[in-house]
Scaffold this motif. Structure first.
Motif, PDB file in Angstrom:
ATOM      1  N   VAL A 197       0.855  -1.193   0.000  1.00  0.00           N
ATOM      2  CA  VAL A 197       0.000   0.000   0.000  1.00  0.00           C
ATOM      3  C   VAL A 197       0.887   1.238   0.000  1.00  0.00           C
ATOM      4  CG1 VAL A 197      -1.819   1.282   1.174  1.00  0.00           C
ATOM      5  CG2 VAL A 197      -1.789  -1.220   1.303  1.00  0.00           C
ATOM      6  N   LYS A 198       0.552   2.198  -0.869  1.00  0.00           N
ATOM      7  CA  LYS A 198       1.262   3.476  -0.925  1.00  0.00           C
ATOM      8  C   LYS A 198       0.239   4.598  -0.798  1.00  0.00           C
ATOM      9  CE  LYS A 198       4.578   3.743  -4.045  1.00  0.00           C
ATOM     10  NZ  LYS A 198       5.253   3.684  -5.374  1.00  0.00           N
ATOM     11  N   CYS A 199       0.481   5.534   0.118  1.00  0.00           N
ATOM     12  CA  CYS A 199      -0.435   6.645   0.351  1.00  0.00           C
ATOM     13  C   CYS A 199       0.013   7.857  -0.462  1.00  0.00           C
ATOM     14  CB  CYS A 199      -0.491   6.987   1.840  1.00  0.00           C
ATOM     15  SG  CYS A 199      -1.605   8.360   2.231  1.00  0.00           S
ATOM     16  N   HIS A 200      -0.849   8.309  -1.383  1.00  0.00           N
ATOM     17  CA  HIS A 200      -0.524   9.455  -2.235  1.00  0.00           C
ATOM     18  C   HIS A 200      -1.170  10.750  -1.745  1.00  0.00           C
ATOM     19  CE1 HIS A 200       1.474   7.336  -5.630  1.00  0.00           C
ATOM     20  NE2 HIS A 200       0.774   6.315  -5.171  1.00  0.00           N
ATOM     21  N   GLU A 201      -2.187  10.628  -0.895  1.00  0.00           N
ATOM     22  CA  GLU A 201      -2.856  11.824  -0.375  1.00  0.00           C
ATOM     23  C   GLU A 201      -3.612  11.453   0.890  1.00  0.00           C
ATOM     24  OE1 GLU A 201      -6.769  13.861  -1.868  1.00  0.00           O
ATOM     25  OE2 GLU A 201      -5.108  14.709  -3.037  1.00  0.00           O
ATOM     26  N   GLY A 202      -3.655  12.361   1.880  1.00  0.00           N
ATOM     27  CA  GLY A 202      -4.422  12.112   3.089  1.00  0.00           C
ATOM     28  C   GLY A 202      -3.769  11.105   4.009  1.00  0.00           C
ATOM     29  N   VAL A 244       4.029   0.688   2.667  1.00  0.00           N
ATOM     30  CA  VAL A 244       4.261  -0.511   3.467  1.00  0.00           C
ATOM     31  C   VAL A 244       3.959  -1.738   2.615  1.00  0.00           C
ATOM     32  CG1 VAL A 244       1.892  -0.566   4.384  1.00  0.00           C
ATOM     33  CG2 VAL A 244       3.735  -1.673   5.659  1.00  0.00           C
ATOM     34  N   ARG A 245       4.697  -2.809   2.855  1.00  0.00           N
ATOM     35  CA  ARG A 245       4.421  -4.066   2.164  1.00  0.00           C
ATOM     36  C   ARG A 245       4.783  -5.224   3.065  1.00  0.00           C
ATOM     37  NH1 ARG A 245       8.763  -2.723  -2.288  1.00  0.00           N
ATOM     38  NH2 ARG A 245      10.699  -2.953  -1.130  1.00  0.00           N
ATOM     39  N   VAL A 246       4.246  -6.390   2.723  1.00  0.00           N
ATOM     40  CA  VAL A 246       4.536  -7.620   3.445  1.00  0.00           C
ATOM     41  C   VAL A 246       5.202  -8.588   2.482  1.00  0.00           C
ATOM     42  CG1 VAL A 246       3.605  -9.523   4.806  1.00  0.00           C
ATOM     43  CG2 VAL A 246       2.536  -7.272   4.927  1.00  0.00           C
ATOM     44  N   VAL A 247       6.431  -8.993   2.820  1.00  0.00           N
ATOM     45  CA  VAL A 247       7.193  -9.930   2.001  1.00  0.00           C
ATOM     46  C   VAL A 247       7.673 -11.059   2.899  1.00  0.00           C
ATOM     47  CG1 VAL A 247       9.176 -10.257   0.487  1.00  0.00           C
ATOM     48  CG2 VAL A 247       7.960  -8.067   0.501  1.00  0.00           C
ATOM     49  N   LYS A 294       8.722  -0.945   5.429  1.00  0.00           N
ATOM     50  CA  LYS A 294       8.213   0.403   5.226  1.00  0.00           C
ATOM     51  C   LYS A 294       9.258   1.244   4.498  1.00  0.00           C
ATOM     52  CE  LYS A 294       5.335   0.361   9.422  1.00  0.00           C
ATOM     53  NZ  LYS A 294       5.007   1.049  10.695  1.00  0.00           N
ATOM     54  N   TRP A 295       8.794   2.162   3.650  1.00  0.00           N
ATOM     55  CA  TRP A 295       9.705   3.065   2.950  1.00  0.00           C
ATOM     56  C   TRP A 295       8.934   4.303   2.512  1.00  0.00           C
ATOM     57  CZ3 TRP A 295       7.074  -0.752   0.577  1.00  0.00           C
ATOM     58  CH2 TRP A 295       6.548  -0.537  -0.691  1.00  0.00           C
ATOM     59  N   SER A 296       9.641   5.246   1.899  1.00  0.00           N
ATOM     60  CA  SER A 296       9.031   6.499   1.451  1.00  0.00           C
ATOM     61  C   SER A 296       9.186   6.642  -0.054  1.00  0.00           C
ATOM     62  CB  SER A 296       9.683   7.697   2.153  1.00  0.00           C
ATOM     63  OG  SER A 296       9.510   7.613   3.554  1.00  0.00           O
ATOM     64  N   PHE A 297       8.300   7.421  -0.667  1.00  0.00           N
ATOM     65  CA  PHE A 297       8.352   7.675  -2.108  1.00  0.00           C
ATOM     66  C   PHE A 297       7.920   9.113  -2.360  1.00  0.00           C
ATOM     67  CE2 PHE A 297       4.088   6.354  -1.140  1.00  0.00           C
ATOM     68  CZ  PHE A 297       3.276   7.152  -1.935  1.00  0.00           C
ATOM     69  N   LYS A 298       8.109   9.581  -3.605  1.00  0.00           N
ATOM     70  CA  LYS A 298       7.851  10.998  -3.888  1.00  0.00           C
ATOM     71  C   LYS A 298       6.814  11.243  -4.986  1.00  0.00           C
ATOM     72  CE  LYS A 298      12.443  12.605  -2.460  1.00  0.00           C
ATOM     73  NZ  LYS A 298      13.677  13.325  -2.866  1.00  0.00           N
ATOM     74  N   GLU A 299       6.517  10.282  -5.849  1.00  0.00           N
ATOM     75  CA  GLU A 299       5.623  10.550  -6.970  1.00  0.00           C
ATOM     76  C   GLU A 299       4.195  10.873  -6.499  1.00  0.00           C
ATOM     77  OE1 GLU A 299       5.838   5.933  -6.794  1.00  0.00           O
ATOM     78  OE2 GLU A 299       7.243   7.623  -6.655  1.00  0.00           O
TER      79      GLU A 299
END
Length: 303
Positions: free
Chosen positions: A185-190, A211-214, A220-225
């Protein structure tokens, strides 16, 4: 695995636990598993009078056996499994016939679904979405499998349910990947709340959080797009297990990638285009120093 192959015989063997490991894995990875499994769980809750059930089945199988007495075929799958499978097939048919709430995409296909509250779901390739339109105002819950970008209008709690976990929001934008043994799951807003089915772990994500489950491990990590890049025809990954990148390639280009000789524990950071399969394969496997061959039937063998 095509949907038309899920006849009563196949489903009876699944319900009776008689599928081979390979068949079971292929079924779970198909876009239809979530639909059948949901109905199967409901079928288990049905109760009928035992005497009536046995008597009717006895009459039916007596007639069938009389018609097939010359073949002398031994019944290996228990009769109750065939009955449950038949109910499953009928129930699924009723579900899709009566409710115009199911959407699915094929290989390399994308689709935008507008929900009753004007929320939108962008479906990536090989994804399935199902919801109850009649009760949507009171229960904004949908079932999902595959990859999708959700643009949710503000209102009551909005829930995305999958076999791997759930996502709950009030109004926001987020991307979900839910496949067998993988959830992202990646949160782009809110803000979104992610609940993992295994272990009951939860996570609150804000803009730029992912966040992901492997292998039962939470990462957990961060992104910018601002938006998922796949909406513009390019799939992007950050330290993603190779097997998930391969599944994305298969979904976009209808490929069958043989991974028997590959190290699937490797991680990939980068992207591939949706417009040219040759460039896409080279972009992924070239930097990882993985050689491969492509057959005429869209089979790719990693070496």
């Amino acid at each position: 695995m095509r949907k038309e192959s899920f006849d009563e015989t196949f489903l009876a063997r699944w319900i009776a636990g008689e599928l081979t490991p390979e068949e079971t894995q292929a079924f779970k990875e198909s876009k239809y598993y979530l639909e059948y499994n949901k109905i199967n769980e409901g079928v288990k809750l049905l109760e009928t009078p035992a005497y009536n059930h046995d008597a009717k089945l006895a009459d039916i199988y007596k007639v069938l056996d009389n018609k097939k007495e010359t073949t002398k075929v031994r019944r290996l799958i228990p009769s109750w499994a065939y009955t449950a499978a038949a109910v499953l097939v009928i129930a699924l048919g009723v579900l899709f016939f009566n409710n115009n709430n199911g959407y699915e995409t094929n290989f390399g296909e994308q689709q935008v679904v507008t929900l009753p509250d004007n929320s939108k779901v962008h479906l990536n390739a090989n994804s399935v979405l199902d919801f109850n339109e009649e009760n949507w105002a009171n229960n904004r819950t949908l079932d999902f499998n595959g990859e999708g970008f959700f643009d949710v209008e503000k209102g009551t709690t909005f829930t995305v349910a999958s076999t791997q976990g759930t996502v709950q929001v009030l109004g926001t934008e987020f991307n979900v990947i839910s496949r067998d043994n993988y959830f992202e799951v990646k949160c782009h807003e809110g803000k979104v709340k992610v609940s993992l089915l295994d272990g009951g772990n939860t996570a609150i994500l804000t803009v730029g959080d992912a966040v992901r489950v492997v292998n039962n491990t939470i990462e957990k990590w961060s992104f910018k797009e601002d938006k998922p890049t796949w909406l513009q025809g390019e799939s992007s990954f950050k330290d993603t297990p190779l097997i998930e990148v391969i599944k994305s390639l298969e979904n976009q280009y209808e490929l069958d990638i043989n991974t028997s000789s590959a190290d699937l524990n490797k991680r990939f950071t980068g992207s591939f285009t949706h417009n040219d399969v040759k460039i896409a394969l080279q972009t992924v496997f070239g930097p990882m120093h993985i050689t491969y061959s492509v057959d005429n039937d869209n089979t790719v063998t990693l070496k």
